[in-house]
Motif scaffolding. Structure first.
Motif, short mmCIF file in Angstrom:
data_model
loop_
_atom_site.label_atom_id
_atom_site.label_comp_id
_atom_site.label_asym_id
_atom_site.label_seq_id
_atom_site.Cartn_x
_atom_site.Cartn_y
_atom_site.Cartn_z
N MET A 181 0.85 -1.19 0.00
CA MET A 181 0.00 0.00 0.00
C MET A 181 0.88 1.24 0.00
O MET A 181 1.94 1.27 0.63
N SER A 182 0.42 2.26 -0.70
CA SER A 182 1.16 3.53 -0.71
C SER A 182 0.97 4.22 0.64
O SER A 182 0.06 3.88 1.40
N LEU A 183 1.82 5.21 0.90
CA LEU A 183 1.68 5.96 2.15
C LEU A 183 0.35 6.68 2.21
O LEU A 183 -0.25 6.79 3.28
N ALA A 184 -0.13 7.14 1.08
CA ALA A 184 -1.43 7.82 1.04
C ALA A 184 -2.56 6.84 1.41
O ALA A 184 -3.47 7.20 2.16
N GLU A 185 -2.47 5.60 0.91
CA GLU A 185 -3.49 4.60 1.24
C GLU A 185 -3.44 4.22 2.72
O GLU A 185 -4.48 4.10 3.37
N ILE A 186 -2.24 4.06 3.25
CA ILE A 186 -2.09 3.73 4.67
C ILE A 186 -2.60 4.89 5.52
O ILE A 186 -3.32 4.68 6.50
N SER A 187 -2.25 6.10 5.13
CA SER A 187 -2.69 7.28 5.85
C SER A 187 -4.21 7.33 5.92
O SER A 187 -4.79 7.57 6.99
N ALA A 188 -4.86 7.09 4.79
CA ALA A 188 -6.33 7.11 4.75
C ALA A 188 -6.91 5.97 5.59
O ALA A 188 -7.88 6.16 6.33
N ALA A 189 -6.32 4.79 5.50
CA ALA A 189 -6.81 3.64 6.25
C ALA A 189 -6.73 3.87 7.76
O ALA A 189 -7.56 3.38 8.52
N LEU A 190 -5.72 4.63 8.18
CA LEU A 190 -5.54 4.91 9.61
C LEU A 190 -6.31 6.13 10.08
O LEU A 190 -6.28 6.47 11.26
N GLY A 191 -6.98 6.80 9.15
CA GLY A 191 -7.82 7.94 9.52
C GLY A 191 -7.09 9.26 9.64
O GLY A 191 -7.60 10.20 10.26
N PHE A 192 -5.90 9.38 9.06
CA PHE A 192 -5.19 10.65 9.07
C PHE A 192 -5.79 11.56 8.01
O PHE A 192 -6.26 11.09 6.97
N SER A 193 -5.76 12.87 8.27
CA SER A 193 -6.35 13.83 7.34
C SER A 193 -5.61 13.89 6.02
O SER A 193 -6.21 14.16 4.98
N GLU A 194 -4.30 13.62 6.06
CA GLU A 194 -3.49 13.64 4.84
C GLU A 194 -2.20 12.85 5.10
O GLU A 194 -1.83 12.62 6.26
N PRO A 195 -1.50 12.44 4.04
CA PRO A 195 -0.27 11.67 4.22
C PRO A 195 0.79 12.39 5.05
O PRO A 195 1.51 11.75 5.81
N ALA A 196 0.85 13.70 4.96
CA ALA A 196 1.84 14.45 5.74
C ALA A 196 1.58 14.30 7.24
O ALA A 196 2.52 14.21 8.04
N ALA A 197 0.32 14.24 7.64
CA ALA A 197 -0.01 14.05 9.06
C ALA A 197 0.43 12.66 9.52
O ALA A 197 0.93 12.50 10.63
N PHE A 198 0.25 11.65 8.65
CA PHE A 198 0.70 10.30 8.97
C PHE A 198 2.23 10.27 9.11
O PHE A 198 2.77 9.72 10.06
N THR A 199 2.92 10.89 8.16
CA THR A 199 4.39 10.94 8.21
C THR A 199 4.87 11.62 9.48
O THR A 199 5.80 11.15 10.13
#
Length: 133
Positions: A54-72
């Motif tokens: 999964m891309s970082l964007a997909e993981i970010s969305a799956a974890l409920g982060f508002s955007e990939p930068a917030a996940f990072t």
């Protein structure tokens, strides 16, 4: 994860207590709902990074982060490194032990025969074990 991320109010309702009671219980254990939720997110993040493509964007969305930068940002807070660097390091460690090549084909497996040193009937061949022929 879920369409509606679990929050402290929903968690308290699920177990049939008031949110403040849940907070007091967690505080008496030296933790908080936010800390437990972060630990769960971190665990799922590590699993998705390690076990999926999964891309970082997909993981970010799956974890409920508002955007990939917030996940990072959260992942860097948890580990001191970025999710992509963590995944790269994990792949470097696993590569030598993996039975798959980088192109996706499988390496031949070396199996020891269970019948090594045994005759056709499955009895241990004394000559083979002692080195005598």
């Amino acid at each position: 994860m879920t369409e509606h991320p679990l929050n402290a109010v929903a968690a308290a309702e699920r177990i049939g207590i008031h949110r403040r009671t849940l907070s007091r219980w967690l505080q008496s254990e030296g933790t908080s709902f936010k800390r437990i939720a972060d630990e769960a997110r971190f665990g799922v993040a590590k699993q998705l990074l390690a076990d999926t493509n999964m891309s970082l964007a997909e993981i970010s969305a799956a974890l409920g982060f508002s955007e990939p930068a917030a996940f990072t940002h959260a992942f860097r807070r948890w580990t001191g490194t970025t999710p992509s660097s963590w995944r790269e390091k994990l792949l470097e460690v696993e590569r030598p032990c993996s039975s798959e090549r980088t192109d996706g084909t499988r390496l031949p497996q070396r199996h020891r025969s269970r019948n090594r040193g045994r005759n056709r009937a499955g009895l241990i061949n004394v000559q083979a074990r002692s080195g005598k022929a």
